[in-house]
Design a protein around this motif. Structure first.
Motif, short mmCIF file in Angstrom:
data_model
loop_
_atom_site.label_atom_id
_atom_site.label_comp_id
_atom_site.label_asym_id
_atom_site.label_seq_id
_atom_site.Cartn_x
_atom_site.Cartn_y
_atom_site.Cartn_z
N UNK A 1 -6.70 44.53 37.09
CA UNK A 1 -7.71 44.93 38.06
C UNK A 1 -7.14 46.00 39.00
N UNK A 2 -7.92 47.06 39.21
CA UNK A 2 -7.49 48.14 40.11
C UNK A 2 -7.74 47.70 41.55
N UNK A 3 -6.67 47.69 42.33
CA UNK A 3 -6.77 47.27 43.73
C UNK A 3 -6.93 48.48 44.64
N UNK A 4 -6.22 49.58 44.35
CA UNK A 4 -6.28 50.75 45.22
C UNK A 4 -6.07 52.01 44.39
N UNK A 5 -6.71 53.10 44.83
CA UNK A 5 -6.48 54.42 44.27
C UNK A 5 -5.63 55.21 45.26
N UNK A 6 -4.60 55.88 44.74
CA UNK A 6 -3.66 56.60 45.60
C UNK A 6 -3.73 58.10 45.31
#
Length: 354
Positions: free
Chosen positions: A226-231
């Motif tokens: 699961x993607x938690x954050x985009x950087x």
């Protein structure tokens, strides 16, 4: 004789004299071979005749600075007698040669942040004229902007170009300077060249990392991946100095993946199943480090909270409660009190008994 003299120009000569009389004193003249001059003799071949050199081919001091000719006078006697004189003709310089650089384009490399006053290049032009006609001044051409003059200086006499302003590769990675070499003749002549200054990058910028999207809280039953954050990661330097690698600490249960090789937009994803009851809040540090020597780094903190799911059943304090009660006790008499707890939170942790 000036090298700028026009074709057909006449230069009077002093004729010879002969002490004889009559035919024995009648003089004729010849000139040794030359492409540049002809002999003009007017009169009755007597000693009062007019004699001159006539220019038949343009002079070039840079090719032949001195012409040496032999003028011969012969009388009319039999046998004739002769006399000779050497004509030494010095060609006076005219400003007919412009200064010339040995290259039309010069390339210079300099590190950004170099010390002010640093010597970048020494230019040299040549002028085949002589005297004041070959004295050269070095100047920035009329097309050089005021901004360039704030960044660089040129020595009028020595041709040295030095650094005047602060170089920053991230603001400007190259400069083009047109230089003029002008002689002091009248009128002056000029030659031109171009100096290309290439600014080399140094590792003077630390990487920067931003969280562009953060999906919190994260359900504790979220699937691995699961993607938690985009950087977003950037470094204003170039080459190895601008190549950035990212890491997250502590590593578990999260990790970083790139959407594609060399991407500047990595993702923070779930690498291991979460358990809110073990750790409800994760405090992470995302670090970006470049490939410079020495490397520079930047970081950003991220707090990830875990959203509870109903994954824990209520538990009694005891598996068996034993109690005794008198017979005929009235209704409502307290027999025993039991107690159960649920590790979940909110509605998931509220316990009802039946």
């Amino acid at each position: 004789i000036a090298e700028s003299s026009l074709l057909g120009s006449r230069f009077p000569l002093e004729g010879a004299s002969d002490a004889d009389i009559g035919a024995n004193a009648q003089l004729s003249y010849t000139l040794s071979h030359t492409e540049h001059f002809a002999l003009e003799h007017q009169g009755n071949n007597d000693q009062s005749a007019s004699l001159a050199l006539v220019l038949t081919k343009p002079l070039d001091r840079e090719a032949v600075p001195v012409h040496r000719l032999v003028l011969t006078a012969s009388d009319g006697g039999r046998p004739p007698l002769t006399g000779t004189v050497e004509l030494v003709i010095a060609v006076l310089d005219a400003n007919d040669n412009a200064p010339q650089f040995n290259q039309s384009v010069y390339k210079v490399q300099v590190l950004e942040g170099s010390e002010l006053g640093s010597l970048l290049i020494t230019l040299s032009a040549t002028d085949f004229d002589e005297g004041i006609n070959s004295n050269i001044m070095y100047l920035f051409s009329r097309h050089v902007t005021a901004k360039l003059k704030e960044m660089f200086t040129i020595d009028e006499n020595g041709g040295e170009i030095r650094l005047r302003g602060k170089l920053d590769y991230e603001e400007m990675d190259s400069y083009e300077i047109t230089v003029e070499a002008k002689d002091k003749g009248s009128p002056p002549l000029s030659g031109h060249c171009k100096v290309v200054v290439e600014v080399l990058d140094v590792n003077d910028n630390a990487p920067e990392v931003w969280v562009t999207s953060l999906s919190v809280p994260v359900p504790e039953d979220a699937a691995v991946g699961t993607v938690v954050a985009l950087l977003s990661v950037s470094d204003r330097d170039s080459g190895a100095n601008g190549r950035v690698r990212c890491a997250v600490w502590p590593a578990a249960p999260f990790g970083l993946v790139a959407t594609f090789a060399g991407s500047k937009y990595p993702e923070l994803v779930l690498k291991k199943a979460l358990d809110r009851e073990q750790q409800a809040t994760h405090r992470l540090v995302l670090t970006a480090k470049d490939g410079g020597d020495p490397p520079k780094s930047g970081d950003v903190p991220v707090i990830v909270t875990v959203l509870d799911t109903n994954d824990n059943a209520p538990e009694f304090e005891h598996s068996i409660y034993r109690a005794s009660i008198l017979e005929n006790s009235p209704s409502g008499t307290l027999v025993v009190q039991v107690h159960a707890t649920d590790l979940d939170e909110g509605p998931n942790g509220e316990v009802r008994y039946s």
